[in-house]
Motif scaffolding. Sequence first.
Motif, PDB file in Angstrom:
ATOM      1  N   ALA A   1      -7.424  26.639 -21.864  1.00 48.42           N
ATOM      2  CA  ALA A   1      -8.324  26.423 -22.983  1.00 48.42           C
ATOM      3  C   ALA A   1      -9.567  26.685 -21.607  1.00 48.42           C
ATOM      4  CB  ALA A   1      -8.466  24.635 -22.145  1.00 48.42           C
ATOM      5  N   GLN A   2     -10.852  26.948 -22.492  1.00 48.59           N
ATOM      6  CA  GLN A   2     -12.547  27.505 -22.223  1.00 48.59           C
ATOM      7  C   GLN A   2     -13.032  26.043 -22.408  1.00 48.59           C
ATOM      8  OE1 GLN A   2     -12.835  32.069 -22.535  1.00 48.59           O
ATOM      9  NE2 GLN A   2     -15.207  31.340 -22.595  1.00 48.59           N
ATOM     10  N   ALA A   3     -14.015  25.943 -20.695  1.00 50.03           N
ATOM     11  CA  ALA A   3     -15.318  25.382 -21.154  1.00 50.03           C
ATOM     12  C   ALA A   3     -15.950  25.335 -19.592  1.00 50.03           C
ATOM     13  CB  ALA A   3     -14.606  23.056 -20.946  1.00 50.03           C
ATOM     14  N   THR A   4     -17.377  24.976 -20.031  1.00 52.21           N
ATOM     15  CA  THR A   4     -17.891  25.156 -19.208  1.00 52.21           C
ATOM     16  C   THR A   4     -17.517  24.658 -17.312  1.00 52.21           C
ATOM     17  OG1 THR A   4     -19.960  25.223 -20.078  1.00 52.21           O
ATOM     18  CG2 THR A   4     -19.832  24.690 -18.162  1.00 52.21           C
ATOM     19  N   ASP A   5     -16.649  23.033 -17.410  1.00 54.47           N
ATOM     20  CA  ASP A   5     -16.200  23.149 -16.614  1.00 54.47           C
ATOM     21  C   ASP A   5     -14.762  21.751 -16.636  1.00 54.47           C
ATOM     22  OD1 ASP A   5     -17.415  19.771 -16.742  1.00 54.47           O
ATOM     23  OD2 ASP A   5     -19.043  21.096 -16.010  1.00 54.47           O
ATOM     24  N   GLN A   6     -14.178  21.416 -16.465  1.00 51.92           N
ATOM     25  CA  GLN A   6     -13.093  20.308 -16.405  1.00 51.92           C
ATOM     26  C   GLN A   6     -13.566  18.890 -16.054  1.00 51.92           C
ATOM     27  OE1 GLN A   6      -9.690  20.972 -13.602  1.00 51.92           O
ATOM     28  NE2 GLN A   6     -10.261  22.918 -13.767  1.00 51.92           N
ATOM     29  N   GLU A   7     -15.021  18.571 -17.110  1.00 48.70           N
ATOM     30  CA  GLU A   7     -15.034  17.090 -16.602  1.00 48.70           C
ATOM     31  C   GLU A   7     -15.203  17.188 -18.329  1.00 48.70           C
ATOM     32  OE1 GLU A   7     -15.408  15.085 -15.155  1.00 48.70           O
ATOM     33  OE2 GLU A   7     -14.803  16.915 -13.219  1.00 48.70           O
ATOM     34  N   GLN A   8     -15.342  18.586 -19.226  1.00 44.47           N
ATOM     35  CA  GLN A   8     -15.787  18.435 -21.057  1.00 44.47           C
ATOM     36  C   GLN A   8     -14.793  18.949 -21.566  1.00 44.47           C
ATOM     37  OE1 GLN A   8     -18.837  21.799 -21.558  1.00 44.47           O
ATOM     38  NE2 GLN A   8     -20.261  20.909 -20.420  1.00 44.47           N
ATOM     39  N   ASP A   9     -14.327  18.269 -22.992  1.00 44.03           N
ATOM     40  CA  ASP A   9     -13.167  18.794 -23.334  1.00 44.03           C
ATOM     41  C   ASP A   9     -14.293  19.679 -24.784  1.00 44.03           C
ATOM     42  OD1 ASP A   9     -11.107  16.733 -22.227  1.00 44.03           O
ATOM     43  OD2 ASP A   9     -12.741  14.869 -24.300  1.00 44.03           O
ATOM     44  N   VAL A  10     -12.958  20.708 -24.594  1.00 46.24           N
ATOM     45  CA  VAL A  10     -12.601  21.534 -25.392  1.00 46.24           C
ATOM     46  C   VAL A  10     -12.973  21.608 -27.242  1.00 46.24           C
ATOM     47  CG1 VAL A  10     -11.825  23.252 -24.088  1.00 46.24           C
ATOM     48  CG2 VAL A  10     -10.659  22.198 -26.302  1.00 46.24           C
ATOM     49  N   THR A  11     -13.994  21.662 -27.684  1.00 51.63           N
ATOM     50  CA  THR A  11     -14.125  21.814 -29.554  1.00 51.63           C
ATOM     51  C   THR A  11     -13.800  22.973 -29.810  1.00 51.63           C
ATOM     52  OG1 THR A  11     -16.187  20.294 -28.948  1.00 51.63           O
ATOM     53  CG2 THR A  11     -15.303  21.428 -30.972  1.00 51.63           C
ATOM     54  N   LEU A  12     -12.745  22.837 -31.133  1.00 52.05           N
ATOM     55  CA  LEU A  12     -11.851  24.008 -31.411  1.00 52.05           C
ATOM     56  C   LEU A  12     -12.325  24.340 -33.190  1.00 52.05           C
ATOM     57  CD1 LEU A  12      -7.511  22.990 -30.915  1.00 52.05           C
ATOM     58  CD2 LEU A  12      -9.761  24.351 -29.144  1.00 52.05           C
ATOM     59  N   THR A  13     -12.432  25.532 -33.573  1.00 50.01           N
ATOM     60  CA  THR A  13     -13.101  25.732 -34.927  1.00 50.01           C
ATOM     61  C   THR A  13     -11.227  25.263 -35.398  1.00 50.01           C
ATOM     62  OG1 THR A  13     -11.729  27.622 -34.129  1.00 50.01           O
ATOM     63  CG2 THR A  13     -14.044  27.870 -33.870  1.00 50.01           C
ATOM     64  N   GLU A  14     -11.901  25.276 -36.857  1.00 50.25           N
ATOM     65  CA  GLU A  14     -10.722  24.786 -37.607  1.00 50.25           C
ATOM     66  C   GLU A  14      -9.653  25.963 -37.809  1.00 50.25           C
ATOM     67  OE1 GLU A  14     -10.459  24.334 -42.967  1.00 50.25           O
ATOM     68  OE2 GLU A  14     -12.423  23.934 -41.564  1.00 50.25           O
ATOM     69  N   GLY A  15     -10.163  27.040 -37.267  1.00 52.10           N
ATOM     70  CA  GLY A  15      -8.622  28.396 -37.835  1.00 52.10           C
ATOM     71  C   GLY A  15      -8.362  27.905 -36.048  1.00 52.10           C
ATOM     72  N   THR A  16      -8.127  28.001 -35.467  1.00 49.72           N
ATOM     73  CA  THR A  16      -8.093  27.941 -34.348  1.00 49.72           C
ATOM     74  C   THR A  16      -7.476  26.896 -33.874  1.00 49.72           C
ATOM     75  OG1 THR A  16      -9.770  28.761 -32.823  1.00 49.72           O
ATOM     76  CG2 THR A  16      -8.164  27.360 -31.571  1.00 49.72           C
ATOM     77  N   GLU A  17      -7.501  25.324 -34.316  1.00 47.50           N
ATOM     78  CA  GLU A  17      -7.052  24.029 -33.789  1.00 47.50           C
ATOM     79  C   GLU A  17      -5.306  24.426 -35.299  1.00 47.50           C
ATOM     80  OE1 GLU A  17      -6.852  19.155 -35.134  1.00 47.50           O
ATOM     81  OE2 GLU A  17      -8.454  20.576 -34.373  1.00 47.50           O
ATOM     82  N   ARG A  18      -5.627  24.774 -36.334  1.00 44.18           N
ATOM     83  CA  ARG A  18      -4.492  25.532 -37.775  1.00 44.18           C
ATOM     84  C   ARG A  18      -3.909  26.195 -36.616  1.00 44.18           C
ATOM     85  NH1 ARG A  18      -6.178  29.403 -41.804  1.00 44.18           N
ATOM     86  NH2 ARG A  18      -3.265  30.124 -42.736  1.00 44.18           N
ATOM     87  N   TRP A  19      -3.984  26.996 -35.720  1.00 46.50           N
ATOM     88  CA  TRP A  19      -3.483  27.627 -35.539  1.00 46.50           C
ATOM     89  C   TRP A  19      -2.416  27.374 -34.360  1.00 46.50           C
ATOM     90  CZ3 TRP A  19      -3.501  29.535 -29.568  1.00 46.50           C
ATOM     91  CH2 TRP A  19      -3.070  30.682 -29.275  1.00 46.50           C
TER      92      TRP A  19
END
Length: 374
Positions: free
Chosen positions: A102-120
């Motif tokens: 997962a990619q985020a600025t830091d581990q305190e944040q949750d990632v937000t997925l695009t519709e296509g990536t969540e479907r994948w």
Amino acid sequence: MRVAILSLNPFIPNPWTVNANQLFDFSGGNTGNMAFQFAVTQHIASEYQIFHPSTEPEVLRERADIIVMPLANQLGQHTDLANLATVLEKAQLPVIGIGLGAQATDQEQDVTLTEGTERWVRTLAALAPSAGPNIGVRGEYTRQQLEKIGLGDSAAVMGCPSNFIAPNPNFMESIQHKLGKPFSSIAVTAGIPFLPKLAKIEQDLADLVTATHGVYIVQHGVQMVRLGRGDFDLMTDQELDLSRSYIAPHLPTEAFKIWCKTYARAYSDVRQWMDELRRYDFAVGTRFHGAMLAVQAGTPAGCISHDSRVLEMCQTMGIPVIESRSLVGGVTRSRLSDMFPFDGDAYAAKREALRKAYVRILEDGGLSISQRLV
């Protein structure tokens, strides 16, 4: 069992004919990708063939019984993997994903997925070849992100497959030997000229290379790869000056070109890359895969992290790491041992636990395991 490794090919044909732009494209925008792609080819003893991710689903279904996907930091808002989801949906083969992060600025944040990536990722989980997890993830942070969308049971923490490249069981002895003496030659795993907050750190690292007659290994972005291949004619004056001012602002342009020809490298083959790294006493920088390849080659290493990706992988696999925001006083040769204390026993224990998780994922999919993972 016939295995389709759905990935870019880490074995670039005739690499001496490849310029920087082509290498950048072949590697998917980061030569570090070749590290985990190469690793996966070394870990599967079953018959396999590498297929480009754009391969037609009908071809995959005709030529393979299972799909294995070497993965990176695809889990984030920066990707939209709708096309890849369609390939998996139409192929309707069992799938194993290896090394998802997962990619985020830091581990305190949750990632937000695009519709296509969540479907994948939901498609990937749904096509598990067994009741066990079929997605090997880089660390607990990534597993938690999958858990939050209901896919926690599909994931198992295994780190990155690049952690298991070394075929020599004595590579840790080489690391311990080098840790017991002064670091006279330094390999730098260099960053990118897009992050002003890292400029002073990157300049310190370049100075380490100069002072120790080391090597400056680049992975990303394309202008850095151009520096590492000596392809200055592919750069505009503005791109060259941006890189110069970021890496070595004290050097005039022509002197900077000479410095790059002397020290900067962008490798087109993981084996050549590791062969270079084994010559050095320590490797340090902002790139995880450069550090991991050093460790696999028997050279101790440390990472400077600036986002969740590097930090998670280092924490999971026991690679010494310091966050860039916590770094004070600069990066100097005399400070490397204190900044990056390498605990060989802890690294080895983590590696063994992660190896078992990795092997379990592959074996649950019916794959034969190579001797490197036994």
